[in-house]
Write a protein that holds these residues in place. Structure first.
Motif, PDB file in Angstrom:
ATOM      1  N   LEU A 123       0.881  -1.253   0.113  1.00  0.00           N
ATOM      2  CA  LEU A 123      -0.012   0.160  -0.087  1.00  0.00           C
ATOM      3  C   LEU A 123       0.969   1.166   0.240  1.00  0.00           C
ATOM      4  CD1 LEU A 123      -2.794  -1.099   2.669  1.00  0.00           C
ATOM      5  CD2 LEU A 123      -2.946  -1.138  -0.021  1.00  0.00           C
ATOM      6  N   THR A 124       2.069   0.961   0.315  1.00  0.00           N
ATOM      7  CA  THR A 124       2.748   2.336   0.307  1.00  0.00           C
ATOM      8  C   THR A 124       3.201   2.984  -1.142  1.00  0.00           C
ATOM      9  OG1 THR A 124       4.302   1.356   2.162  1.00  0.00           O
ATOM     10  CG2 THR A 124       5.534   3.108   1.120  1.00  0.00           C
ATOM     11  N   ALA A 125       2.836   3.882  -1.080  1.00  0.00           N
ATOM     12  CA  ALA A 125       3.227   4.809  -2.501  1.00  0.00           C
ATOM     13  C   ALA A 125       4.790   4.912  -2.873  1.00  0.00           C
ATOM     14  CB  ALA A 125       2.887   6.100  -2.557  1.00  0.00           C
ATOM     15  N   MET A 126       4.967   4.348  -4.250  1.00  0.00           N
ATOM     16  CA  MET A 126       6.439   4.211  -4.387  1.00  0.00           C
ATOM     17  C   MET A 126       6.746   5.097  -5.714  1.00  0.00           C
ATOM     18  SD  MET A 126       7.208   0.000  -3.968  1.00  0.00           S
ATOM     19  CE  MET A 126       8.894   0.097  -3.182  1.00  0.00           C
ATOM     20  N   ARG A 127       8.178   5.280  -5.586  1.00  0.00           N
ATOM     21  CA  ARG A 127       8.552   6.174  -6.923  1.00  0.00           C
ATOM     22  C   ARG A 127       9.040   5.572  -7.808  1.00  0.00           C
ATOM     23  NH1 ARG A 127      13.459   8.854  -8.253  1.00  0.00           N
ATOM     24  NH2 ARG A 127      14.139   8.012  -6.092  1.00  0.00           N
ATOM     25  N   TRP A 128       8.654   5.768  -8.896  1.00  0.00           N
ATOM     26  CA  TRP A 128       9.748   5.193 -10.291  1.00  0.00           C
ATOM     27  C   TRP A 128      10.857   5.796 -10.210  1.00  0.00           C
ATOM     28  CZ3 TRP A 128       9.820   7.772 -15.367  1.00  0.00           C
ATOM     29  CH2 TRP A 128      10.612   6.785 -16.006  1.00  0.00           C
ATOM     30  N   VAL A 129      11.833   5.109 -10.474  1.00  0.00           N
ATOM     31  CA  VAL A 129      13.288   5.493 -10.886  1.00  0.00           C
ATOM     32  C   VAL A 129      13.377   5.780 -12.286  1.00  0.00           C
ATOM     33  CG1 VAL A 129      15.715   5.021 -10.582  1.00  0.00           C
ATOM     34  CG2 VAL A 129      13.860   4.407  -8.641  1.00  0.00           C
ATOM     35  N   PRO A 130      13.502   6.933 -12.660  1.00  0.00           N
ATOM     36  CA  PRO A 130      13.549   7.206 -14.103  1.00  0.00           C
ATOM     37  C   PRO A 130      14.765   6.103 -15.001  1.00  0.00           C
ATOM     38  CG  PRO A 130      13.835   9.091 -13.132  1.00  0.00           C
ATOM     39  CD  PRO A 130      13.850   8.102 -12.003  1.00  0.00           C
ATOM     40  N   GLY A 131      14.137   5.774 -15.788  1.00  0.00           N
ATOM     41  CA  GLY A 131      14.867   4.656 -16.728  1.00  0.00           C
ATOM     42  C   GLY A 131      13.928   4.231 -17.868  1.00  0.00           C
ATOM     43  N   GLU A 132      14.304   3.199 -18.489  1.00  0.00           N
ATOM     44  CA  GLU A 132      13.624   2.600 -19.614  1.00  0.00           C
ATOM     45  C   GLU A 132      12.280   1.981 -19.169  1.00  0.00           C
ATOM     46  OE1 GLU A 132      13.895   2.908 -22.887  1.00  0.00           O
ATOM     47  OE2 GLU A 132      15.810   3.798 -23.115  1.00  0.00           O
ATOM     48  N   ARG A 133      11.147   2.069 -19.540  1.00  0.00           N
ATOM     49  CA  ARG A 133      10.066   1.503 -19.537  1.00  0.00           C
ATOM     50  C   ARG A 133       9.424   0.677 -20.764  1.00  0.00           C
ATOM     51  NH1 ARG A 133       6.163   5.556 -16.237  1.00  0.00           N
ATOM     52  NH2 ARG A 133       6.356   6.985 -18.155  1.00  0.00           N
ATOM     53  N   GLU A 134       9.999   0.688 -21.627  1.00  0.00           N
ATOM     54  CA  GLU A 134       9.562  -0.088 -22.814  1.00  0.00           C
ATOM     55  C   GLU A 134      10.692  -0.992 -23.267  1.00  0.00           C
ATOM     56  OE1 GLU A 134       8.286   0.844 -27.323  1.00  0.00           O
ATOM     57  OE2 GLU A 134       8.365   2.399 -26.092  1.00  0.00           O
ATOM     58  N   LEU A 135      10.375  -2.332 -23.602  1.00  0.00           N
ATOM     59  CA  LEU A 135      11.562  -3.311 -24.349  1.00  0.00           C
ATOM     60  C   LEU A 135      11.764  -3.045 -25.676  1.00  0.00           C
ATOM     61  CD1 LEU A 135      12.989  -5.793 -23.420  1.00  0.00           C
ATOM     62  CD2 LEU A 135      11.166  -7.392 -24.137  1.00  0.00           C
ATOM     63  N   LYS A 136      12.607  -2.331 -25.856  1.00  0.00           N
ATOM     64  CA  LYS A 136      12.852  -1.823 -27.550  1.00  0.00           C
ATOM     65  C   LYS A 136      13.395  -2.839 -28.311  1.00  0.00           C
ATOM     66  CE  LYS A 136      13.947   2.972 -25.910  1.00  0.00           C
ATOM     67  NZ  LYS A 136      12.386   3.547 -26.443  1.00  0.00           N
ATOM     68  N   ASP A 137      13.224  -2.726 -29.316  1.00  0.00           N
ATOM     69  CA  ASP A 137      13.743  -3.848 -30.983  1.00  0.00           C
ATOM     70  C   ASP A 137      15.106  -3.951 -30.323  1.00  0.00           C
ATOM     71  OD1 ASP A 137      11.073  -3.748 -31.444  1.00  0.00           O
ATOM     72  OD2 ASP A 137      11.678  -2.056 -33.263  1.00  0.00           O
ATOM     73  N   GLY A 138      15.475  -5.130 -30.256  1.00  0.00           N
ATOM     74  CA  GLY A 138      16.994  -5.445 -30.382  1.00  0.00           C
ATOM     75  C   GLY A 138      17.457  -5.696 -28.906  1.00  0.00           C
ATOM     76  N   SER A 139      16.563  -5.371 -27.898  1.00  0.00           N
ATOM     77  CA  SER A 139      16.839  -5.568 -26.396  1.00  0.00           C
ATOM     78  C   SER A 139      16.091  -6.886 -25.990  1.00  0.00           C
ATOM     79  CB  SER A 139      16.402  -4.451 -25.746  1.00  0.00           C
ATOM     80  OG  SER A 139      16.729  -4.668 -24.215  1.00  0.00           O
ATOM     81  N   ASP A 140      16.566  -7.759 -25.228  1.00  0.00           N
ATOM     82  CA  ASP A 140      15.905  -8.850 -24.685  1.00  0.00           C
ATOM     83  C   ASP A 140      15.542  -8.713 -23.063  1.00  0.00           C
ATOM     84  OD1 ASP A 140      15.912 -10.207 -26.987  1.00  0.00           O
ATOM     85  OD2 ASP A 140      17.935 -10.852 -26.724  1.00  0.00           O
ATOM     86  N   GLU A 141      15.640  -7.771 -22.518  1.00  0.00           N
ATOM     87  CA  GLU A 141      15.522  -7.454 -21.074  1.00  0.00           C
ATOM     88  C   GLU A 141      15.307  -6.335 -20.778  1.00  0.00           C
ATOM     89  OE1 GLU A 141      17.953  -9.969 -18.095  1.00  0.00           O
ATOM     90  OE2 GLU A 141      18.640  -7.779 -17.492  1.00  0.00           O
ATOM     91  N   LEU A 142      14.447  -5.953 -19.809  1.00  0.00           N
ATOM     92  CA  LEU A 142      14.052  -4.506 -19.327  1.00  0.00           C
ATOM     93  C   LEU A 142      13.764  -4.693 -17.741  1.00  0.00           C
ATOM     94  CD1 LEU A 142      12.942  -1.645 -19.609  1.00  0.00           C
ATOM     95  CD2 LEU A 142      10.514  -3.045 -19.708  1.00  0.00           C
ATOM     96  N   LYS A 143      14.443  -3.643 -17.156  1.00  0.00           N
ATOM     97  CA  LYS A 143      14.448  -3.635 -15.612  1.00  0.00           C
ATOM     98  C   LYS A 143      13.916  -2.301 -15.342  1.00  0.00           C
ATOM     99  CE  LYS A 143      18.743  -6.215 -14.395  1.00  0.00           C
ATOM    100  NZ  LYS A 143      17.963  -7.213 -13.551  1.00  0.00           N
ATOM    101  N   VAL A 144      12.877  -2.523 -14.432  1.00  0.00           N
ATOM    102  CA  VAL A 144      12.077  -1.120 -13.985  1.00  0.00           C
ATOM    103  C   VAL A 144      12.127  -1.272 -12.504  1.00  0.00           C
ATOM    104  CG1 VAL A 144       9.842  -0.071 -13.891  1.00  0.00           C
ATOM    105  CG2 VAL A 144      10.417  -1.603 -15.995  1.00  0.00           C
TER     106      VAL A 144
END
Length: 384
Positions: A28-49
């Motif tokens: 229930l704790t509101a959490m802040r997104w740490v800026p970075g990629e949010r889309e798995l782009k072409d040519g990439s096989d992994e995404l960390k959020v």
């Protein structure tokens, strides 16, 4: 996953404080997104959020989700930092929360299990009905394993499953509980041990959210393939599904694989069917004698029964010979029914002409005329 007026289905994780301790960051704790990629782009096989919480009870919590291309497995890493001046001993909880409603469109004539499931090496696979959780008293012991150093928890519904998976040899507590009106949870609690002031600790787990592909589930965790609901006929259904997949590998179409499997079953039971047909032919041949006997001795039932048994012995006819072979085959064809009902491979799988989805009723009711309006309702095809 969903959180709407019609459906609640969530995966949640957070911290539980030691008895007497202050509340710690939770789901229930509101959490802040740490800026970075949010889309798995072409040519990439992994995404960390990554998300980070504010300080709550002298601790902060960060969550890092790792998504991989073409995978239903999500890596989840929790990092706890003690920003207080005293040691803390938090516990991590991982839970799946769902309302108790059946999937939309489910028929009362055919349905698979919907609800929580728990697995450990000692008690093996255990399905827990929502009604059982509802009826259980606050101090009543649950009808499932409560602790182990292995196992997983899952939420099961037709074709799909979500599951929290942990490494082996990590001590965990299992729980099921009622969260709110028509809202239930299944989960695990894992102690993190003592974290000194200014120190931190990481905890890694895995969240599976996807279809009940039996072979893939078996590779992820021991017993996870059991979430696929075959009812009472698992011992027959599993080898039938294996054979079905082998036929599909050869034929390349699930519809023709089903046809081929039925043909193989009919061949396998040919001798039983032949025996039944011979017995029925003999019964038909002696039927005039039996009818005449019944008419002649209709007022003497005991003598009539004795004479009928004499005729059966003399003609070497077993009156049950036409029925028993059929009963012997029934479990196999019922098991095949459950295989076809439970296998997500049938979902959106085309066959021929107007049959574009083997998981749905024939829209023209040529191959499966409905028993009623309700039986014509297609099963839910909602994703997890």
């Amino acid at each position: 996953f969903d959180r709407t007026a019609q459906r609640v289905y969530l995966a949640q994780a957070g911290l539980i404080a030691a008895p007497g301790g202050m509340a710690l960051p939770n789901h229930l704790t509101a959490m802040r997104w740490v800026p970075g990629e949010r889309e798995l782009k072409d040519g990439s096989d992994e995404l960390k959020v990554r998300f980070e919480s504010p300080e709550v009870g002298g601790a902060t919590l960060s969550k890092t989700y790792t998504f991989k291309r073409n995978s239903y497995v999500v890596g989840v890493e929790l990092e706890v930092t003690n920003v207080s001046a005293a040691p803390i001993a938090p516990q991590v909880y991982l839970q799946l929360v769902r309302d108790g409603n059946a999937p939309v469109g489910e028929s009362s004539f055919y349905f698979t299990f919907t609800g929580p499931a728990i697995y450990d090496d000692a008690d093996k696979f255990k399905k827990i009905d929502f009604k059982a959780i509802e009826k259980r008293g606050a101090n009543e012991k649950p009808d499932h394993a409560t602790s182990a150093d292995n196992g997983w928890v899952a939420m099961v519904q037709h074709y799909f499953t979500s599951a929290w998976l942990l490494p082996e040899k990590v001590q965990r507590e299992f729980f099921t509980r009622k969260v709110d009106t028509n809202l239930y949870a299944v989960g695990m609690i894992v102690p993190l041990g003592t974290i000194d002031a200014g120190a931190g600790k990481s905890f890694a787990t895995t969240l599976f959210v996807g279809p009940q592909e039996e072979n893939h589930l078996a590779e992820l965790a021991p017993g996870l393939e059991l979430v696929k609901d075959y009812g009472w006929f698992t011992i027959l259904a599993k080898p039938l599904f294996w054979l079905l997949t082998q036929l599909y590998a050869v034929l390349g179409n699930w519809g023709w694989a089903i046809v081929a499997l039925v043909v193989l079953l009919k061949i396998a039971f040919y001798w039983l069917n032949a025996s039944a047909y011979r017995s029925m032919a003999k019964m038909k041949a002696i039927n005039p004698k039996v009818m005449a006997l019944r008419e002649r001795l209709k007022d003497k039932p005991q003598e009539m029964q004795q004479e009928m048994m004499r005729i059966y012995r003399e003609e070497k006819v077993n009156p049950l010979g036409g029925c028993l072979p059929i009963f012997a085959q029934m479990p196999f064809f019922i098991a095949l029914y459950w295989v076809l009902l439970s296998s997500v491979e049938m979902r959106n799988a085309p066959w021929i002409l107007w049959i574009h989805d083997l998981s749905q009723p024939d829209p023209y009711f040529i191959l499966n005329p409905p028993l009623s309006r309700e039986s014509a309702t297609p099963p839910s095809t909602n994703s997890a």
